[in-house]
Scaffold this motif. Structure first.
Motif, PDB file in Angstrom:
ATOM      1  N   ASN A 289     -59.534  27.143 144.988  1.00 13.90           N
ATOM      2  CA  ASN A 289     -59.508  26.140 146.060  1.00 13.90           C
ATOM      3  C   ASN A 289     -60.653  26.304 147.049  1.00 13.90           C
ATOM      4  OD1 ASN A 289     -58.694  28.393 147.481  1.00 13.90           O
ATOM      5  ND2 ASN A 289     -56.630  27.660 147.907  1.00 13.90           N
ATOM      6  N   ALA A 290     -61.575  27.277 146.800  1.00 12.55           N
ATOM      7  CA  ALA A 290     -62.743  27.438 147.668  1.00 12.55           C
ATOM      8  C   ALA A 290     -63.688  26.245 147.578  1.00 12.55           C
ATOM      9  CB  ALA A 290     -63.505  28.719 147.288  1.00 12.55           C
ATOM     10  N   PHE A 291     -63.660  25.499 146.470  1.00 14.66           N
ATOM     11  CA  PHE A 291     -64.525  24.328 146.287  1.00 14.66           C
ATOM     12  C   PHE A 291     -63.741  23.128 146.786  1.00 14.66           C
ATOM     13  CE2 PHE A 291     -66.836  21.194 143.542  1.00 14.66           C
ATOM     14  CZ  PHE A 291     -68.124  21.500 143.950  1.00 14.66           C
ATOM     15  N   GLY A 292     -63.958  22.786 148.054  1.00 18.40           N
ATOM     16  CA  GLY A 292     -63.084  21.772 148.610  1.00 18.40           C
ATOM     17  C   GLY A 292     -63.733  20.923 149.670  1.00 18.40           C
ATOM     18  N   MET A 293     -63.508  21.300 150.941  1.00 21.51           N
ATOM     19  CA  MET A 293     -63.991  20.477 152.034  1.00 21.51           C
ATOM     20  C   MET A 293     -65.503  20.277 151.936  1.00 21.51           C
ATOM     21  SD  MET A 293     -61.774  21.908 155.259  1.00 21.51           S
ATOM     22  CE  MET A 293     -62.208  23.610 154.965  1.00 21.51           C
ATOM     23  N   GLY A 294     -65.939  19.059 152.187  1.00 23.39           N
ATOM     24  CA  GLY A 294     -67.360  18.747 152.121  1.00 23.39           C
ATOM     25  C   GLY A 294     -67.807  18.229 150.770  1.00 23.39           C
ATOM     26  N   ILE A 295     -66.906  18.202 149.777  1.00 22.26           N
ATOM     27  CA  ILE A 295     -67.268  17.680 148.458  1.00 22.26           C
ATOM     28  C   ILE A 295     -67.054  16.170 148.484  1.00 22.26           C
ATOM     29  CG2 ILE A 295     -66.971  17.919 145.966  1.00 22.26           C
ATOM     30  CD1 ILE A 295     -67.836  20.458 147.483  1.00 22.26           C
ATOM     31  N   ASP A 296     -67.965  15.474 149.124  1.00 26.62           N
ATOM     32  CA  ASP A 296     -67.843  14.027 149.252  1.00 26.62           C
ATOM     33  C   ASP A 296     -68.756  13.360 148.228  1.00 26.62           C
ATOM     34  OD1 ASP A 296     -67.150  11.541 150.097  1.00 26.62           O
ATOM     35  OD2 ASP A 296     -68.323  11.577 151.941  1.00 26.62           O
ATOM     36  N   LYS A 297     -68.430  13.573 146.970  1.00 25.08           N
ATOM     37  CA  LYS A 297     -69.185  12.979 145.860  1.00 25.08           C
ATOM     38  C   LYS A 297     -68.400  11.781 145.355  1.00 25.08           C
ATOM     39  CE  LYS A 297     -71.200  14.249 141.347  1.00 25.08           C
ATOM     40  NZ  LYS A 297     -72.530  13.680 141.626  1.00 25.08           N
ATOM     41  N   PRO A 298     -68.935  10.588 145.453  1.00 23.69           N
ATOM     42  CA  PRO A 298     -68.109   9.399 145.201  1.00 23.69           C
ATOM     43  C   PRO A 298     -67.702   9.187 143.751  1.00 23.69           C
ATOM     44  CG  PRO A 298     -70.392   8.787 145.624  1.00 23.69           C
ATOM     45  CD  PRO A 298     -70.285  10.237 145.924  1.00 23.69           C
ATOM     46  N   ASP A 299     -68.476   9.743 142.796  1.00 29.26           N
ATOM     47  CA  ASP A 299     -68.250   9.372 141.392  1.00 29.26           C
ATOM     48  C   ASP A 299     -67.528  10.441 140.584  1.00 29.26           C
ATOM     49  OD1 ASP A 299     -70.319  11.194 141.469  1.00 29.26           O
ATOM     50  OD2 ASP A 299     -71.528  10.202 139.936  1.00 29.26           O
ATOM     51  N   VAL A 300     -66.758  11.314 141.217  1.00 33.23           N
ATOM     52  CA  VAL A 300     -65.953  12.287 140.469  1.00 33.23           C
ATOM     53  C   VAL A 300     -64.870  11.523 139.704  1.00 33.23           C
ATOM     54  CG1 VAL A 300     -64.362  14.253 140.642  1.00 33.23           C
ATOM     55  CG2 VAL A 300     -66.394  14.154 142.109  1.00 33.23           C
ATOM     56  N   ARG A 301     -64.861  11.677 138.393  1.00 32.07           N
ATOM     57  CA  ARG A 301     -63.991  10.857 137.553  1.00 32.07           C
ATOM     58  C   ARG A 301     -62.660  11.531 137.235  1.00 32.07           C
ATOM     59  NH1 ARG A 301     -66.501   7.414 139.116  1.00 32.07           N
ATOM     60  NH2 ARG A 301     -64.378   6.968 139.719  1.00 32.07           N
ATOM     61  N   PHE A 302     -62.568  12.852 137.410  1.00 29.14           N
ATOM     62  CA  PHE A 302     -61.289  13.506 137.154  1.00 29.14           C
ATOM     63  C   PHE A 302     -61.191  14.790 137.960  1.00 29.14           C
ATOM     64  CE2 PHE A 302     -64.101  15.476 134.050  1.00 29.14           C
ATOM     65  CZ  PHE A 302     -63.750  16.818 134.128  1.00 29.14           C
ATOM     66  N   VAL A 303     -59.951  15.164 138.270  1.00 30.20           N
ATOM     67  CA  VAL A 303     -59.626  16.479 138.826  1.00 30.20           C
ATOM     68  C   VAL A 303     -58.440  16.995 138.017  1.00 30.20           C
ATOM     69  CG1 VAL A 303     -58.765  17.784 140.798  1.00 30.20           C
ATOM     70  CG2 VAL A 303     -60.475  15.984 141.149  1.00 30.20           C
ATOM     71  N   HIS A 304     -58.647  18.095 137.296  1.00 32.45           N
ATOM     72  CA  HIS A 304     -57.589  18.695 136.491  1.00 32.45           C
ATOM     73  C   HIS A 304     -57.202  20.039 137.099  1.00 32.45           C
ATOM     74  CE1 HIS A 304     -58.507  16.339 132.517  1.00 32.45           C
ATOM     75  NE2 HIS A 304     -58.287  15.547 133.551  1.00 32.45           N
ATOM     76  N   HIS A 305     -55.923  20.347 137.045  1.00 28.03           N
ATOM     77  CA  HIS A 305     -55.415  21.631 137.531  1.00 28.03           C
ATOM     78  C   HIS A 305     -54.882  22.439 136.355  1.00 28.03           C
ATOM     79  CE1 HIS A 305     -55.655  19.742 141.481  1.00 28.03           C
ATOM     80  NE2 HIS A 305     -55.457  20.934 142.015  1.00 28.03           N
ATOM     81  N   ALA A 306     -55.425  23.656 136.197  1.00 30.79           N
ATOM     82  CA  ALA A 306     -54.984  24.522 135.112  1.00 30.79           C
ATOM     83  C   ALA A 306     -53.645  25.180 135.423  1.00 30.79           C
ATOM     84  CB  ALA A 306     -56.025  25.591 134.818  1.00 30.79           C
ATOM     85  N   GLU A 307     -53.289  25.245 136.705  1.00 30.81           N
ATOM     86  CA  GLU A 307     -51.981  25.776 137.132  1.00 30.81           C
ATOM     87  C   GLU A 307     -51.450  24.908 138.259  1.00 30.81           C
ATOM     88  OE1 GLU A 307     -54.591  29.060 135.740  1.00 30.81           O
ATOM     89  OE2 GLU A 307     -54.671  27.923 137.597  1.00 30.81           O
ATOM     90  N   VAL A 308     -50.167  25.037 138.513  1.00 34.03           N
ATOM     91  CA  VAL A 308     -49.546  24.268 139.589  1.00 34.03           C
ATOM     92  C   VAL A 308     -49.973  24.852 140.934  1.00 34.03           C
ATOM     93  CG1 VAL A 308     -47.441  25.681 139.553  1.00 34.03           C
ATOM     94  CG2 VAL A 308     -47.354  23.341 140.426  1.00 34.03           C
ATOM     95  N   PRO A 309     -50.401  24.022 141.888  1.00 34.57           N
ATOM     96  CA  PRO A 309     -50.725  24.510 143.231  1.00 34.57           C
ATOM     97  C   PRO A 309     -49.455  24.887 143.996  1.00 34.57           C
ATOM     98  CG  PRO A 309     -51.785  22.409 142.776  1.00 34.57           C
ATOM     99  CD  PRO A 309     -50.745  22.617 141.728  1.00 34.57           C
ATOM    100  N   GLY A 310     -49.634  25.473 145.177  1.00 33.88           N
ATOM    101  CA  GLY A 310     -48.501  25.971 145.942  1.00 33.88           C
ATOM    102  C   GLY A 310     -47.774  24.931 146.753  1.00 33.88           C
TER     103      GLY A 310
END
Length: 543
Positions: A289-310
């Motif tokens: 989750n360190a890769f987060g705030m400030g990632i304002d890239k408009p064309d991200v097509r997917f976000v996959h989670h390998a494990e369930v978040p808390g």
């Protein structure tokens, strides 16, 4: 301020070129321009920067913007300067000469905006210089970081309420993209906001398709195969640093340009990965989750989670990095029930009562105005741990926190009693955290509309199934959103043990209630009615 709304509209049009303001923007701008504290929850890309920039130009005195991201601060400064607005940023690398110049320009009225990270406000010299400039507006960006309910909790944010007082109490604007009701309440409390206007706008991201894939074994192979079929670019979140490297390697072997990202990498390595992703040189970033705030890239097509978040808070914040251009995007959670055990282990951690008592004794022995550095030396606690424990003791009524110094509260409980009170607060918070994890489990296992479930968690109601999640596609999500009868969504209720709460979801046979002290609880509607477990109180029943 007379006709503040019209002035805000004119200023937005003249300075920012905004002819059509988005829902919620004008109301927030107007409130701030009139001197009212304002909490704004809007998705990234919805214009939160304009919300503070417009009233900043109408209020006398400079504006302080607190943001945890140095790169984002610099982007904001460059953007303002392109519009001929004077702005500066301060961080640990700023030379002393440039600091002096920045504060002189601020006092002289030559600079309107000063950006800094909350860590800078732990420095007494910075707070003194800012106080001398008499800021009229204090903006707290990523305000959910002030809440220990929040998924990005940062102890340095805990000082910001005291900083506001030290600066002469400017108007406060608190901005965030995602905050459930308890997070919003804690933001207001921690920052000392006074009768704030709360504007919560548009949690729904209907262009993101929601899917959960239940797994029996390690999902790595299936995840890599799924990513290989997705439009690019995208982000994969995983729980451990080791897994980032493993999955990035597997994706590279599958022919994708993939890199790992986590807090253990050197800053230069993290900056390189971030820059390559933003410029399109990478297909996939695999990250904690360190890769987060400030990632304002408009064309991200997917976000996959390998494990369930808390918690749903962190999950919704992370999937919200997909599809910011409004085009179709996908969020897939690879869910194994046993992964919940790791989260339960970490949420079970409690502070050591002897350490709490030793810290309370150190504050009492030092007397009024104890320096935090001295307390660290006496207790051998890290700065982060010290701040967290002092926050517990403050909530127990034993200490008073300033921007840099700590004082015992006259007539406070003795150190042993203060530590016991603080422990009870920590235990209650642990129990609440576990209810949030349970809500994440419910999301992963529900056969109802997943989007309706998530929006309900954040206090929004979706009347019909969304049609863009796996349960809707499977035909299991056609139940009415609110059922019939008592305890409608948003009803305020009272429970004999758990106290005040609010109904956030109502199905045909169960209720989900957010209790102010006990967190999220799912109740059988039949049991509620037969045993009279809840009483509707109306909004005035809330404390």
């Amino acid at each position: 301020m007379r006709d503040a709304g019209a002035k805000c509209e004119r200023t937005a049009r003249r300075v920012l070129g905004l002819t059509d303001l988005r829902p919620g923007q004008l109301a927030a701008m107007t409130a701030l321009a009139e001197g009212r504290d304002t909490l704004v929850v809007m998705p990234t890309g919805a214009g939160k920067s304009a919300i503070y920039q417009v009233p900043a130009l109408l209020l006398p005195g400079p504006t302080l913007v607190v943001s945890p991201l140095i790169a984002l601060q610099r982007d904001q400064v460059e953007s303002l300067r392109r519009r001929d607005e004077e702005a500066v940023s301060l961080d640990a690398s700023t030379p002393a000469s440039r600091r002096s110049e920045a504060f002189e320009a601020l006092r002289a009225g030559e600079t309107e905006f000063l950006f800094c990270a909350p860590e800078q406000l732990a420095r007494p010299d910075v707070v003194r210089e800012l106080a001398a400039a008499s800021p009229s507006l204090m903006v707290v960006d990523e305000a959910h970081c002030v809440s220990s309910w929040g998924h990005d909790f940062r102890p340095d944010y805990l000082r910001l309420g005291a900083v506001a007082e030290a600066l002469g109490r400017p108007v406060i604007a608190a901005l965030t993209a995602t905050a459930a009701p308890p997070v919003r309440a804690e933001i207001v409390d921690r920052l000392g906001m006074r009768e704030p206007l709360e504007i919560v706008q548009g949690f729904d991201r209907p262009n993101i398709s929601l899917t959960v894939r239940r797994m029996l074994d390690d999902p790595a192979v299936e995840l890599v195969a799924a990513v290989a079929q997705e439009p690019l670019p995208g982000i994969v979140y995983t729980a451990s640093r080791r897994q980032t490297g493993r999955l990035a390697g597997m994706l590279t072997e599958a022919g994708l340009r993939a890199e790992a990202y986590h807090a253990g990498l050197r800053r230069a390595e993290r900056d390189q990965v971030h820059g390559r992703f933003m410029s399109g040189e990478l297909d996939v970033v695999v990250s904690t989750n360190a890769f987060g705030m400030g990632i304002d890239k408009p064309d991200v097509r997917f976000v996959h989670h390998a494990e369930v978040p808390g918690s749903p808070d962190s999950y919704y914040q992370e999937i919200g990095r997909a599809g910011r251009d409004g085009e179709a995007a996908r969020a897939v959670l690879f869910y194994r029930p046993e992964d919940l055990g790791l989260h339960r282990f970490f949420t079970g951690a409690l502070p050591d009562p002897e350490t709490l008592e030793r810290l309370a004794q150190a504050v009492a022995a030092a007397g009024p105005g104890a320096d935090r550095k001295q307390l660290r030396e006496r207790t051998e606690l890290s700065p982060r741990r010290l701040t967290s424990l002092l926050d517990l003791l403050e909530r127990a009524g034993a200490v008073r926190l300033g921007t840099r110094r700590v004082s015992p509260v006259p007539g406070a409980p003795d150190p042993h009693a203060a530590a016991e009170l603080a422990m009870r607060l920590a235990e209650r918070r642990r129990d609440v955290e576990r209810t949030r994890l349970e809500m994440m489990r419910r999301y992963a296992e529900t056969e109802e509309c997943r989007r309706r479930f998530l929006l309900g968690y954040f206090g929004e109601e979706l009347a019909e199934p969304c049609g863009n999640c796996d349960t809707c596609r499977a035909g299991t999500a056609d139940q009415p959103a609110n059922g019939e009868g008592p305890f409608r969504v948003h009803a305020h209720v009272e429970h004999e043990t758990w106290g005040h709460g609010q109904v956030i979801q109502r199905g045909e046979d169960r209720l989900t209630v957010l209790f102010q002290e006990a967190g999220y609880r799912e109740l059988s509607l039949e049991a509620v009615l037969e045993q009279r477990l809840l009483t509707e109180t109306g909004a005035e029943g809330r404390s």
